[in-house]
Design an enzyme around this catalytic site. Structure first.
Site, PDB file in Angstrom:
ATOM      1  N   ASP A 132      -9.243  17.361 -16.432  1.00 43.75           N
ATOM      2  CA  ASP A 132      -9.395  15.929 -16.736  1.00 43.75           C
ATOM      3  C   ASP A 132      -9.051  15.756 -18.211  1.00 43.75           C
ATOM      4  OD1 ASP A 132     -10.408  13.418 -17.493  1.00 43.75           O
ATOM      5  OD2 ASP A 132     -11.858  13.424 -15.847  1.00 43.75           O
TER       6      ASP A 132
ATOM      7  N   TYR B 256     -17.671  14.212 -16.456  1.00 42.92           N
ATOM      8  CA  TYR B 256     -18.055  12.799 -16.390  1.00 42.92           C
ATOM      9  C   TYR B 256     -19.119  12.638 -15.290  1.00 42.92           C
ATOM     10  CZ  TYR B 256     -17.702   7.909 -15.056  1.00 42.92           C
ATOM     11  OH  TYR B 256     -17.991   6.623 -14.708  1.00 42.92           O
TER      12      TYR B 256
ATOM     13  N   LYS C 229      -9.346   4.251 -19.601  1.00 43.60           N
ATOM     14  CA  LYS C 229      -9.788   4.559 -20.959  1.00 43.60           C
ATOM     15  C   LYS C 229      -8.610   4.446 -21.941  1.00 43.60           C
ATOM     16  CE  LYS C 229     -13.506   5.319 -18.555  1.00 43.60           C
ATOM     17  NZ  LYS C 229     -13.910   6.630 -18.053  1.00 43.60           N
TER      18      LYS C 229
ATOM     19  N   ARG D 248       0.829  -1.209   0.000  1.00 44.06           N
ATOM     20  CA  ARG D 248       0.000   0.000   0.000  1.00 44.06           C
ATOM     21  C   ARG D 248       0.866   1.263   0.000  1.00 44.06           C
ATOM     22  NH1 ARG D 248      -1.812   1.959   4.444  1.00 44.06           N
ATOM     23  NH2 ARG D 248      -2.165  -0.042   5.446  1.00 44.06           N
TER      24      ARG D 248
HETATM   25  C1  PLP Z   1     -14.401   7.225 -16.813  1.00 37.69           C
HETATM   26  C2  PLP Z   1     -14.042   8.598 -16.476  1.00 37.69           C
HETATM   27  C3  PLP Z   1     -13.705   8.954 -15.163  1.00 37.69           C
HETATM   28  C4  PLP Z   1     -13.740   7.976 -14.016  1.00 37.69           C
HETATM   29  O1  PLP Z   1     -12.744   7.001 -14.149  1.00 37.69           O
HETATM   30  P1  PLP Z   1     -12.861   5.500 -13.567  1.00 37.69           P
HETATM   31  O2  PLP Z   1     -11.561   4.914 -13.964  1.00 37.69           O
HETATM   32  O3  PLP Z   1     -14.061   4.885 -14.190  1.00 37.69           O
HETATM   33  O4  PLP Z   1     -13.018   5.631 -12.096  1.00 37.69           O
HETATM   34  C5  PLP Z   1     -13.315  10.267 -14.933  1.00 37.69           C
HETATM   35  N1  PLP Z   1     -13.293  11.190 -15.921  1.00 37.69           N
HETATM   36  C6  PLP Z   1     -13.641  10.875 -17.193  1.00 37.69           C
HETATM   37  C7  PLP Z   1     -13.592  11.937 -18.244  1.00 37.69           C
HETATM   38  C8  PLP Z   1     -14.030   9.584 -17.507  1.00 37.69           C
HETATM   39  O5  PLP Z   1     -14.396   9.288 -18.763  1.00 37.69           O
END
Ligand code: PLP
Length: 414
Positions: free
Chosen positions: A202, A137, A227, A83
């Site tokens: 983001d 998101y 992603k 951790r």
């Molecule tokens: C999917 C997504 C998130 C969240 O990410 P996870 O890995 O699903 O927790 C945050 N921001 C954007 C733009 C996303 O597409």
């Protein structure tokens, strides 16, 4: 200093390894985080699955624990406990920091865990107020709006950010291109209006291949690594690229709250980075072509495709969006994005379901909107599938049809 007490592979240094000379992004993508492999006598990245590490020298171990607790860069010697630190995950962090052009990066179990840690860092300093630009998101919107972490949010458009900032504002948050409308924000202008408040961008949709928000003044760059960074739909992860000072505080929160990235996920994400530039460019070419064809199609009311480019296309249909997701055969009707294969989903039902209907609509997320993540398939095969799923034009309703919206670059939603 190399640890000789265990068989664990020596940890790479915590600072991104200095390249002998500036390297292009395509080169960094396959070499960053791996600069020490030849010296180790291996070619593939070592995957260290240890949860604990033998530590016969208890005094040295105590000193290392103190260093981890302070959130500092990785101390010499074994990681103590999984951790606190993991050498495979550290390689992924080093590589992403190099691709985003930041000093450091801190990885988490998911994108949401990364955002949570960022909010907790600020909340711990008494800065619980967040200024945010919609759309975000769906779950990011929900995390802020629900106040689950004690945060209070002011929603505004980019022009209203400066006025919305208060003495207790800890963060300004934006996505560009935004999920799911692909609305774009001028990050440099926004960063200027934030003053000394950190801007969190983001960058999940653009990836560092198309946009490096740190160069525009964003102090924090967040990714859902699930992603494009992973790119194959088989690993969940999140990461914040930032300066070392903020990274220290993120590591302290991660140490205390435990939202760590699994080493196997770190391994897969590092592997994903090596093909990131090639994937994003190829997928973007196909997406741009599909956006053009959709924009010229009478069954489509409006296409959203960023000025920046990218592999995401959003479009509003004249007919029933649910019939399209039910009609695709090659394309997978599923939430998520950034994989090598094409996915389509209905944000109002799925990715943004958790956002209140009124907030969805005012952010430009209509009931007719579909969001498509374009993969590496052949463009003609994708078009054939979409064309069939879109079906015949809806019956004329008697009203005169508005001209096809060929504007591929809508401005940021309010
Ligand atoms: C999917 C997504 C998130 C969240 O990410 P996870 O890995 O699903 O927790 C945050 N921001 C954007 C733009 C996303 O597409």
């Amino acid at each position: 200093m190399e640890n000789t007490q265990t068989s664990a592979p020596p940890a790479p240094s915590s600072a991104p390894a200095a390249a002998p000379y500036p390297r292009a992004q395509a080169t960094e993508a396959v070499h960053a985080g791996r600069d020490d492999l030849a010296a180790l006598g291996v070619h593939a990245v070592p995957l260290d699955l240890s949860t604990t590490y033998p530590a016969p020298d208890t005094r040295a171990e105590a000193a290392r624990i103190d260093e981890f607790a302070s959130g500092g860069a990785r101390p010499d010697g074994p990681p103590v406990y999984a951790r606190l630190d993991n050498p495979t995950v550290a390689r992924f962090e080093d590589a992403l920091a190099r691709l985003e052009g930041t000093e450091s990066a801190v990885a988490f179990a998911s994108g949401m865990a990364a955002l949570t840690a960022t909010l907790l860092v600020r909340a711990a300093e008494g800065l619980r107020h967040v200024v945010a630009v919609r759309p975000l998101y769906g779950c990011s919107d929900h995390l802020l709006e629900s106040g689950l972490l004690g945060t209070e949010v002011t929603w505004t458009d980019p022009a209203g950010v400066e006025a919305a900032i208060r003495p207790d504002t800890g963060l300004v948050m934006v996505e560009s291109p935004a999920n799911p409308t692909l609305a774009e924000v001028d990050l440099a202008a926004l960063a200027r209006s934030c003053g000394s408040v950190p801007l969190l961008a983001d960058n999940t949709f653009a990836t560092p291949v198309l946009q490096r928000p740190h160069e525009s003044g964003a102090r924090l760059v967040l990714h859902s690594a699930t992603k494009y960074l992973g790119g194959h739909g088989d690993v969940l992860g999140g990461i914040v690229a930032c300066d070392e000072e903020f990274a220290c505080r993120l590591r302290q929160v991660r140490f205390a709250t435990g939202g760590v990235l699994h080493p196997l996920a770190g391994y897969l994400l590092l592997r994903g980075l090596s093909t990131l530039p090639v994937r994003v460019r190829a997928q973007s070419r196909t997406a741009a072509e599909l956006a053009g064809r959709l924009g010229a199609d009478p069954r489509i009311a409006r296409v959203h495709y960023p000025r920046l480019g990218g592999a995401m296309v959003a479009f509003e249909v004249e007919g029933d969006p649910h019939a399209v997701t039910a009609g695709v055969r090659l394309i997978t009707p599923a939430v998520s994005l950034g994989s090598v294969d094409t996915l389509i989903q209905h944000p109002a039902s799925i990715s943004h379901r958790i956002v209140a209907e009124g907030d969805r609509h005012s952010a430009g997320i209509s009931e007719k909107l579909l969001r498509m993540s374009v993969g590496l398939e052949d463009v003609e095969d994708l078009w054939q599938d979409l064309d069939r799923a879109l079906g015949v034009s809806p019956k004329p309703t008697g009203r005169t049809r508005e001209p096809v919206q060929r504007e591929l670059h809508p401005t940021a939603a309010p």
